[in-house]
Write a protein that holds these residues in place. Structure first.
Motif, PDB file in Angstrom:
ATOM      1  N   ASN A 126       0.840  -1.189   0.000  1.00 52.78           N
ATOM      2  CA  ASN A 126       0.000   0.000   0.000  1.00 52.78           C
ATOM      3  C   ASN A 126       0.881   1.247   0.000  1.00 52.78           C
ATOM      4  O   ASN A 126       2.115   1.167   0.029  1.00 52.78           O
TER       5      ASN A 126
ATOM      6  N   TYR B  85      -2.991  -0.415  10.696  1.00 57.47           N
ATOM      7  CA  TYR B  85      -3.519  -0.232   9.353  1.00 57.47           C
ATOM      8  C   TYR B  85      -3.368  -1.543   8.588  1.00 57.47           C
ATOM      9  O   TYR B  85      -2.280  -2.070   8.476  1.00 57.47           O
ATOM     10  N   LEU B  89      -5.555   1.513   0.713  1.00 56.76           N
ATOM     11  CA  LEU B  89      -6.079   2.879   0.687  1.00 56.76           C
ATOM     12  C   LEU B  89      -6.997   3.041  -0.500  1.00 56.76           C
ATOM     13  O   LEU B  89      -6.860   2.392  -1.509  1.00 56.76           O
ATOM     14  N   LEU B  94     -10.437   8.027   1.698  1.00 55.19           N
ATOM     15  CA  LEU B  94      -9.281   8.126   2.591  1.00 55.19           C
ATOM     16  C   LEU B  94      -9.741   8.729   3.910  1.00 55.19           C
ATOM     17  O   LEU B  94     -10.024   9.914   3.988  1.00 55.19           O
ATOM     18  N   ASP B  98      -6.448   6.577   8.002  1.00 54.46           N
ATOM     19  CA  ASP B  98      -5.612   6.310   6.833  1.00 54.46           C
ATOM     20  C   ASP B  98      -4.614   7.447   6.634  1.00 54.46           C
ATOM     21  O   ASP B  98      -3.427   7.227   6.395  1.00 54.46           O
TER      22      ASP B  98
END
Lengths: 432, 157
Positions: A126, B85, B89, B94, B98
């Protein structure tokens, strides 16, 4: 040795795309027996909501279709209706619509490059992982994205679901002082966008070579964003009115989004399609940088979409600067409008590709029916075709996790907005 | 650079206005922008939140939250409390956590970040916030204002 195992892969949720869908892949005797991009997010019925609404409400309503590309929906709707109503925009409003649209391309492209697509090419799961190994590049991307939002805010009063557009122009005009401030920021961003292109061009992309038709708008003198005819890489050049005669939508049982075909075949819309068709329309400074990048156009490798987005960011910065150089306060930011009955049709280039609208209006200026064809639904058949070709090129003998990741990379390349199209990814792989 | 930035996050949807209500209450208490302090309301800022964090040495961030507590309960989160997390994303969605996680990855968090959450109930678009949310917002505002005068008094929350 020939791969003969049979496999089923199920990707239940695809990350870093918008909306909800899934991918089902069944491999039998070493060949793809079934590949379906299932879009199961429920329909949102926006076109139905628009029925009975007055034309004055349409720009604000269609802006709600997408949190990332509301300008595309607003401008397409406004221009369609203005054409039907015989409205001639003030040149100021015409130019500022393009500037407004540039803001959306800048923010949407930068978000997709840095938060969604780039992590795939650095082995990151990510953007947070990417930020740890390329913090300066991610920060730069976020600065460019924020500038795009600021440009949208300048004309739309806010960047999410902006409210600046009205049929006939804009509700208001930014002050000269705010424009001068924005010009300074846009100028300062030029070297950053140039560095972004150089960085994007250095990213090692998978090699792929596919035959496909690119479809994008084309203008006589400029890189098409908000005006132009619809062109295809096989030579087609038609007005928006003729869209239905060449492009067909159909339901597939596994998807709540419609599939689009051109001459019975899937086709590509979006940044790479635009660059393939319109690279000759880029400003010289952008063209020089593109030449330096070594990207040969037209490209048949969809992974070049990331670089295409970077090129379009620089283009949008230049375009906004060029148009704001001549900025003056208009006598009025809008012209009066008198509605009339008939069919309004128009299209523009949303960040993800061609966006086509059709409204049937009554004499009071109310919508009788509406039809909206977003880019993601147009790309859906192409994504399935790309997945099939890419997987065969990649090799089906790879472990399920590798297959899944490759599929996700391919899909994210298109920056699909499933919520707009209604809508993304779970992968089910069955090997039998 | 603003040494102190107070950010109330919300949306015009019922109890989700909690962060905005705290800003309103702080303004009423005389906590104003100026003198090294910026106080503002944000509507779902997404990635833009990161640039706002970068330009401050201390940030007080207030947002609505949905947990297992009753509407109106105030919680203060340390960085170690942030949930890990663990998902991708989305440019469209968002969220605050995040953005904070991304800012942490970029080493862009301010030296001090006070993150408050107010438990909310209904967040229906167009609704007014519930009474318990309004009460909690005023209570948190008083505590924040008092802490800005006397840094230890907030511990009563």
């Amino acid at each position: 040795m020939t791969e003969r195992r049979s496999v089923a892969i199920h990707v239940p949720v695809l990350a870093r795309v918008e909306g909800e869908g899934a991918l089902d892949l069944r491999i039998e005797n070493g060949d793809i027996a079934e590949l379906r991009l299932r879009i199961f997010e429920p329909p949102r019925f926006f076109e139905k909501f628009l029925e009975g609404r007055h034309y004055t409400e349409i720009p604000d309503m269609v802006a709600r279709i997408c949190g990332i590309c509301p300008v595309a929906y607003q401008v397409t709707a406004a221009q369609s209706l203005e054409k039907l109503f015989g409205v001639e925009l003030d040149p100021w409003a015409q130019a500022m619509r393009r500037v407004f649209y540039c803001g959306e391309w800048i923010q949407s492209h930068s978000l997709h490059i840095h938060l969604l697509a780039a992590p795939d090419f650095f082995g990151c799961g990510n953007a947070i992982e990417l930020a740890r190994i390329a913090p300066d590049e991610v920060r730069r991307g976020l600065r460019i994205q924020a500038l795009g939002n600021e440009l949208m805010d300048l004309f739309g009063a806010r960047s999410v679901h902006p409210v600046g557009v009205r049929i006939g122009g804009f509700h208001g005009a930014p002050s000269l002082a705010r424009i001068r401030d924005m010009q300074d920021k846009l100028r300062a961003a030029l070297p950053e966008a140039e560095a972004l292109i150089r960085w994007a061009a250095r990213i090692q992309m998978p090699q792929d070579d596919q035959a496909f038709v690119s479809v994008a708008m084309r203008s006589p003198n400029a890189y098409a964003i908000e005006t132009g005819d619809i062109a295809a890489s096989d030579g087609l050049l038609i007005g928006a009115d003729a869209f239905d005669g060449h492009f067909a939508e159909r339901h597939e049982p596994h998807s709540t989004a419609l599939f689009s075909h051109y001459r019975g075949q899937p086709y590509l819309v979006g940044p790479l399609a635009r660059l393939n068709l319109n690279h000759d329309r880029l400003p010289e400074r952008v063209k020089r940088l593109l030449d330096e990048s070594g990207l040969a156009l037209p490209s048949r490798n969809l992974f070049h979409s990331l670089l295409a987005r970077a090129v379009e960011i620089l283009l949008a910065l230049h375009e906004a600067l060029r148009l704001l150089d001549d900025y003056r306060m208009p006598d009025s930011p809008w012209v009066p409008v008198t509605p009339r009955a008939g069919v309004a049709v128009g299209c523009t280039e949303a960040p993800r590709g061609l966006l086509w609208h059709r409204y049937e209006m009554d004499e009071d200026g109310r919508v009788i029916n509406a039809r909206i064809v977003p880019p993601t639904s147009q790309n859906q058949a192409r994504i399935e075709e790309d997945l099939r070709l890419s997987l065969l090129n990649f090799g089906l003998a790879h472990p399920d996790d590798a297959l899944r990741l490759h599929c996700e990379k391919v899909i994210r390349n298109y920056d699909p907005c499933i919520s707009c199209a209604t809508h993304f990814l779970r992968l089910n792989v069955v090997r039998a | 650079m603003s040494p102190l930035r107070i950010l109330g996050i919300g949306s015009p949807s019922g109890d989700d206005q909690a962060g905005w209500l705290v800003v309103d209450a702080l303004l009423t208490l005389g906590v104003q922008t100026g003198g090294g302090c910026v106080i503002e309301k944000l509507d779902r800022p997404g990635a833009n939140l990161i640039s706002l964090l970068e330009n401050a040495s201390r940030v007080i961030l207030i947002d609505a939250m949905q947990g297992d507590g009753p509407p109106g309960r105030i919680r203060r989160f340390d960085r170690k409390d942030w949930p890990n997390y663990n998902h991708g994303l989305s440019s469209h969605g968002l969220g605050v956590l995040d953005a904070l996680s991304l800012a942490q990855g970029l080493a862009s968090l301010p030296a001090r970040l006070d993150l408050y959450g107010i438990e909310i109930g209904s967040a229906r678009p167009g609704d007014e916030p519930g009474l318990e949310i309004q009460v909690a917002a005023r209570q948190l505002a008083r505590a924040v204002a008092a802490e800005l005068d006397a840094p230890l008094s907030i511990r009563g929350i």
